[in-house]
Design an enzyme around this catalytic site. Structure first.
Site, PDB file in Angstrom:
ATOM      1  N   TYR A   1       7.433 -10.310  -3.119  1.00 36.02           N
ATOM      2  CA  TYR A   1       8.049  -9.576  -2.127  1.00 36.02           C
ATOM      3  C   TYR A   1       9.548 -10.204  -2.408  1.00 36.02           C
ATOM      4  CZ  TYR A   1       8.129 -13.418   1.374  1.00 36.02           C
ATOM      5  OH  TYR A   1       8.113 -14.621   2.163  1.00 36.02           O
TER       6      TYR A   1
ATOM      7  N   ARG B   1      15.133 -13.321  -8.839  1.00 32.69           N
ATOM      8  CA  ARG B   1      14.009 -14.002  -8.501  1.00 32.69           C
ATOM      9  C   ARG B   1      12.866 -12.941  -8.545  1.00 32.69           C
ATOM     10  NH1 ARG B   1      14.330 -16.901  -3.005  1.00 32.69           N
ATOM     11  NH2 ARG B   1      14.260 -14.755  -2.308  1.00 32.69           N
TER      12      ARG B   1
ATOM     13  N   ARG C   1     -11.929  -3.692  -6.004  1.00 28.36           N
ATOM     14  CA  ARG C   1     -12.011  -5.230  -5.879  1.00 28.36           C
ATOM     15  C   ARG C   1     -12.594  -5.905  -7.160  1.00 28.36           C
ATOM     16  NH1 ARG C   1     -14.134  -9.595  -3.327  1.00 28.36           N
ATOM     17  NH2 ARG C   1     -12.484 -11.078  -2.269  1.00 28.36           N
TER      18      ARG C   1
ATOM     19  N   HIS D   1     -11.469 -10.087  -8.662  1.00 27.82           N
ATOM     20  CA  HIS D   1     -10.260 -10.995  -9.051  1.00 27.82           C
ATOM     21  C   HIS D   1      -9.895 -11.112 -10.223  1.00 27.82           C
ATOM     22  CE1 HIS D   1     -12.781 -12.575  -5.595  1.00 27.82           C
ATOM     23  NE2 HIS D   1     -11.936 -13.505  -5.426  1.00 27.82           N
TER      24      HIS D   1
ATOM     25  N   LYS E   1       7.560 -15.903  -5.403  1.00 23.12           N
ATOM     26  CA  LYS E   1       7.755 -15.325  -3.860  1.00 23.12           C
ATOM     27  C   LYS E   1       6.599 -14.456  -3.831  1.00 23.12           C
ATOM     28  CE  LYS E   1      11.207 -14.248  -0.463  1.00 23.12           C
ATOM     29  NZ  LYS E   1      11.179 -15.101   0.479  1.00 23.12           N
TER      30      LYS E   1
ATOM     31  N   GLU F   1      10.346 -27.684   2.357  1.00 24.81           N
ATOM     32  CA  GLU F   1      11.018 -26.604   2.828  1.00 24.81           C
ATOM     33  C   GLU F   1      10.457 -25.944   4.233  1.00 24.81           C
ATOM     34  OE1 GLU F   1      10.884 -22.970   0.407  1.00 24.81           O
ATOM     35  OE2 GLU F   1       8.900 -23.507  -0.263  1.00 24.81           O
TER      36      GLU F   1
HETATM   37  N1  PDD Z   1      11.904 -16.120   3.285  1.00 23.23           N
HETATM   38  N2  PDD Z   1      11.480 -20.862   1.486  1.00 23.23           N
HETATM   39  C1  PDD Z   1      10.498 -19.879   1.868  1.00 23.23           C
HETATM   40  C2  PDD Z   1       9.031 -20.495   1.911  1.00 23.23           C
HETATM   41  C3  PDD Z   1      11.008 -18.759   2.098  1.00 23.23           C
HETATM   42  O1  PDD Z   1       9.956 -17.748   2.331  1.00 23.23           O
HETATM   43  C4  PDD Z   1      12.413 -18.110   2.254  1.00 23.23           C
HETATM   44  C5  PDD Z   1      12.530 -16.659   2.527  1.00 23.23           C
HETATM   45  C6  PDD Z   1      13.218 -19.160   1.845  1.00 23.23           C
HETATM   46  C7  PDD Z   1      14.735 -18.798   1.666  1.00 23.23           C
HETATM   47  O2  PDD Z   1      15.060 -17.777   0.648  1.00 23.23           O
HETATM   48  P1  PDD Z   1      16.191 -17.046   0.593  1.00 23.23           P
HETATM   49  O3  PDD Z   1      17.370 -17.951   0.657  1.00 23.23           O
HETATM   50  O4  PDD Z   1      16.110 -16.219  -0.750  1.00 23.23           O
HETATM   51  O5  PDD Z   1      16.004 -15.889   1.645  1.00 23.23           O
HETATM   52  C8  PDD Z   1      12.709 -20.627   1.263  1.00 23.23           C
HETATM   53  C9  PDD Z   1      12.204 -14.588   3.578  1.00 23.23           C
HETATM   54  C10 PDD Z   1      13.326 -14.543   4.177  1.00 23.23           C
HETATM   55  C11 PDD Z   1      11.046 -14.197   4.396  1.00 23.23           C
HETATM   56  O6  PDD Z   1       9.938 -14.492   4.120  1.00 23.23           O
HETATM   57  O7  PDD Z   1      11.068 -13.289   5.204  1.00 23.23           O
END
Ligand code: PDD
Length: 287
Positions: free
Chosen positions: A33, A52, A100, A102, A149, A182
């Site tokens: 996402y 990204r 389904r 894996h 992501k 983070e």
């Molecule tokens: N989240 N770290 C994590 C684990 C994140 O899920 C996000 C962003 C960030 C910051 O990334 P960016 O600056 O590219 O948004 C760091 C989004 C906003 C979300 O999950 O809604």
């Protein structure tokens, strides 16, 4: 006004928007996402999020469903149909629908694309930012590819819920070396006790935040210096300032960590300045 979503080539009322129960995103979290902040009806940091997204798809070998140009058109159409000027737009791409199993489905399986958008009340978020927010710390328990992501966010969900139950807005993960990685949905920063701006480097198991990357540039332009160097929760508690960055939070001052006041307990001047510089840049460069 009824909200509209985009689902696999169609714009549909949100109440009727649905994916197949055998969507691999739904069953296996086999999906990626992106989230863009929207300023003046335009996509902030568009290039960084597209890049990204492409990288996340590539790492997972999910086919690219449409060109960047086509995707931009669809994202903007979703904003238009929802009349969103200030807000957030969410895109999810799964490996598609298949019985389904894996292992990957047949190569011809088309990725499934979903887009939703929502308005953000900037006055309310500015008021929140002026006060700052609390964070808590939680043990790092995520997989080793947090640079991708994906929608596999269960540890983030549980960490954020723990934060909420303690009256905090965000949770910071702390790895086995005792270093902050983070936040559950943001990157973590401090202005340490010596006045040095610090955030974790991207060799660590973290998401390469797009807001983080833009802010590094904003910081350089402002003539400030920053070190991409890890910090402990204790260093953060003793710091002059702390803040988080993300498409949702933008640059958001942190005033408490695990209940301890950061600095004076008020939103710090560096974080506040960087928030306004970031927003100015994001507005000016949004497409
Ligand atoms: N989240 N770290 C994590 C684990 C994140 O899920 C996000 C962003 C960030 C910051 O990334 P960016 O600056 O590219 O948004 C760091 C989004 C906003 C979300 O999950 O809604």
């Amino acid at each position: 006004m009824p909200r509209t979503a985009y689902v696999n080539g169609r714009y549909v009322p949100l109440a009727q928007a649905a994916v197949h129960i055998e969507d691999r995103g739904y069953q296996l979290a086999d999906a990626v996402y992106e989230v863009w902040a929207v300023f003046g009806g335009r996509l902030a940091d568009a290039e960084g999020h597209f890049a990204r997204l492409q990288r996340s798809l590539g790492e997972l070998r999910i086919p690219t469903p449409m060109s960047r140009q086509a995707l931009t058109t669809v994202l903007k159409e979703v904003l238009r149909r929802n009349r969103i000027n200030e807000g957030l737009i969410y895109l999810q791409i799964s490996r598609g629908v298949a019985p389904r199993d894996h292992a990957f489905p047949a190569e011809a399986t088309a990725p499934a694309v979903v887009i939703t958008a929502k308005p953000v009340d900037r006055a309310a978020t500015e008021a929140k930012a002026a006060l700052g927010v609390s964070v808590i710390t939680q043990p790092e328990n995520r997989w080793g590819r947090c640079d991708i992501k994906t929608v596999g966010l269960l540890p983030n969900v549980l960490a954020r819920q723990a934060a909420r139950e303690q009256g905090a807005a965000e949770a910071w993960f702390v790895d086995p070396d005792g270093l902050v990685t983070e936040g559950a949905s943001s990157n973590a920063w401090i202005v340490d006790r010596n006045g040095v701006l610090r955030t974790r480097d991207t060799r660590a198991n973290i998401l390469r935040g797009v807001t983080r990357l833009t802010l590094l540039d904003v910081i350089a332009q402002a003539g400030l210096t920053v070190e991409e160097r890890a910090f402990t929760p204790q260093e953060a508690k003793e710091a002059q300032e702390a803040f988080i960055t993300g498409a949702g939070s933008l640059v958001l001052p942190v005033t408490r960590i695990d209940g301890a006041l950061v600095g004076t307990g008020e939103a710090g001047p560096v974080a506040k300045r960087l928030r306004s510089l970031y927003i100015e840049r994001a507005r000016a460069t949004a497409i």
